[in-house]
Scaffold this active site. Structure first.
Site, short mmCIF file in Angstrom:
data_model
loop_
_atom_site.label_atom_id
_atom_site.label_comp_id
_atom_site.label_asym_id
_atom_site.label_seq_id
_atom_site.Cartn_x
_atom_site.Cartn_y
_atom_site.Cartn_z
CG ASN A 16 -0.36 -0.14 2.60
OD1 ASN A 16 0.46 0.66 2.84
ND2 ASN A 16 -0.56 -1.33 3.41
CB ILE A 70 -3.61 -3.95 16.58
CG1 ILE A 70 -3.30 -2.74 17.86
CG2 ILE A 70 -4.66 -3.83 16.28
CD1 ILE A 70 -1.97 -2.43 18.08
#
Length: 444
Positions: free
Chosen positions: A245, A346
């Site tokens: 990205n 996360i």
């Protein structure tokens, strides 16, 4: 003062400190603060705004400091009536506590319509502001913009605490307790005077019976270990191609630099980016999401705060081709890729429960805060930073950003919008707020 206190080498010992008191209900704490600063060894003078006198009398400060508070811009008793210039030259440190929204706005605009704001323009001293106001006023975009402006102008901001306020509201905006404010200054100036040790020995040698809260804050700062992920990940398709990205890593690297400046021990786990490692940061380079997860899990046992700023690829190839994929080997003009979901780094880290405080980032292109709140709750994070990457002026690749910090206070979600600013300035503000949230969470 006890014999122990007399032998204590305080980072504020002998410092000329000007305490500015503005017109908020928290002004009653400023009397205790003045006394605490004196006990820490500072030479204290007080400047009061007109509004401050509605909450506390000048006589109180005169009794505590032994000096008449300064109230007026032009002092006929001073040489040439220019008492404000004398004060500006005298001060080494200016601490404004409480700092109202009005005073913040004046300082951000460079106004000088009373003694306190004039001093701030005329001095070469370090200036610290401790905002104190209603939670809605603190969260207002204008106040957050002023906060960011003050950071860029070189002011030191001590973030407000969250809790029950005098008006009955609950949220961020409370001025920290006097002992915590003194501890904050002690930490900063101990580090500045002892760069090789970070001031650690100085602060520990200054543990006195009247500074238990200060000791706790200092020790937390000494030992605070922050792990930050940054940049993109690359998921290989074959030896020459990959999925990735547009993340530049600038925000994560700016956060790492800001955290070091706050005295933290920082580990930066970065995807492939072309950025220099900030001074004082331990950097680990990875390529794929699985490599990043492995590095994070290894760092977790020694991590107090984990900040997941990396733009991790959601999917990877089910099988990586051994050789370059050729066009002629495919049927027609289409190429079908079989992808599998990458681990949620996360969420996995939060579920482990090893880090005391876990912060996520939500880079979205629509319904930004709604998606961020969902991630905050679903992934069981302590806080999340939401930003709109569809705006070409901020986010991926840009030197600026604009975010909203969402955090959990029990069953409530607190939103703190931070106005557009350079990623460096914004990171300073974010790290200060996250450390403040960590302290509140750690002490609760």
């Amino acid at each position: 003062m006890t014999g122990h206190d007399m032998n204590c080498k305080s980072a504020l010992q002998g410092r000329r400190l000007l305490l500015g008191v503005s017109g908020g209900i928290a002004a009653y704490k400023s009397a205790v603060l003045a006394r605490a600063l004196i006990r820490a060894g500072a030479e204290v003078r007080v400047v009061m705004t007109a509004g401050a006198k509605a909450f506390i009398q000048p006589l109180t400060f005169q009794a505590l400091t032994g000096h008449q508070p300064h109230e007026h811009l032009l002092n006929p008793e001073a040489e040439a009536g220019m008492g404000h210039i004398e004060l500006a030259r005298w001060a080494e440190i200016i601490l404004i506590a409480p700092t109202t929204a009005d005073v913040m706005a004046k300082l951000a605009a460079g106004l000088a319509d009373d003694l306190l704001t004039t001093l701030c323009l005329a001095t070469q001293a370090d200036i610290w502001v401790a905002p104190a106001m209603n939670q809605a006023m603190w969260a207002h975009p204008a106040t957050q913009r002023n906060q960011a402006t003050l950071s860029t102008l070189g002011y030191h901001l001590i973030q407000p605490e969250a809790g029950l306020q005098a008006c009955g509201d609950t949220g961020s905006g409370r001025m920290p307790e006097p002992e915590a404010l003194v501890a904050h200054l002690q930490h900063h100036y101990a580090q500045a005077s002892s760069p090789t040790t970070g001031g650690h020995q100085t602060r520990l040698s200054c543990a006195s019976s009247q500074a238990t809260v200060q000791d706790n804050v200092d020790q937390t700062r000494d030992k605070l270990r922050i792990t930050i992920t940054a940049g993109p990940t690359r998921e290989p398709l074959d030896p020459v191609r990959y999925l990735s990205n547009h993340s530049s890593g600038k925000m994560g690297f700016a956060l790492a630099e800001a955290a070091v400046q706050q005295g933290a021990d920082v580990t930066l786990i970065s995807g492939p980016v072309h950025l220099p490692t900030p001074e004082g940061v331990t950097r680990l380079d990875v390529d794929t999401a699985e490599q990043m997860l492995d590095a994070v899990l290894k760092a977790l046992p020694s991590t107090h705060m984990l900040i997941g700023c990396a733009a991790v690829a959601d999917y990877r190839a089910a099988t990586v081709a051994e050789h370059k994929i050729k066009k002629q080997s495919q049927n027609g003009d289409e190429l079908t890729l079989h992808l599998v979901k990458n681990p949620d780094i996360i969420a996995t880290a939060a579920a482990r429960g090893q880090a005391k405080f876990v912060v996520g980032f939500a880079a979205e292109t629509q319904d930004v805060e709604a998606y961020a709140e969902d991630k905050l709750i679903r992934k069981k994070l302590n806080a999340i930073v939401a930003n709109d990457v569809s705006d070409p002026t901020i986010g991926f690749g840009s030197d600026e950003n604009r975010v909203t910090l969402l955090s959990r206070r029990g069953e409530h979600i607190i939103r703190q919008p931070l106005p557009q600013a350079s990623k460096a300035a914004l990171s300073d503000t974010l790290i200060q707020q996250l450390i403040s949230l960590y302290d509140q969470h750690h002490s609760s």
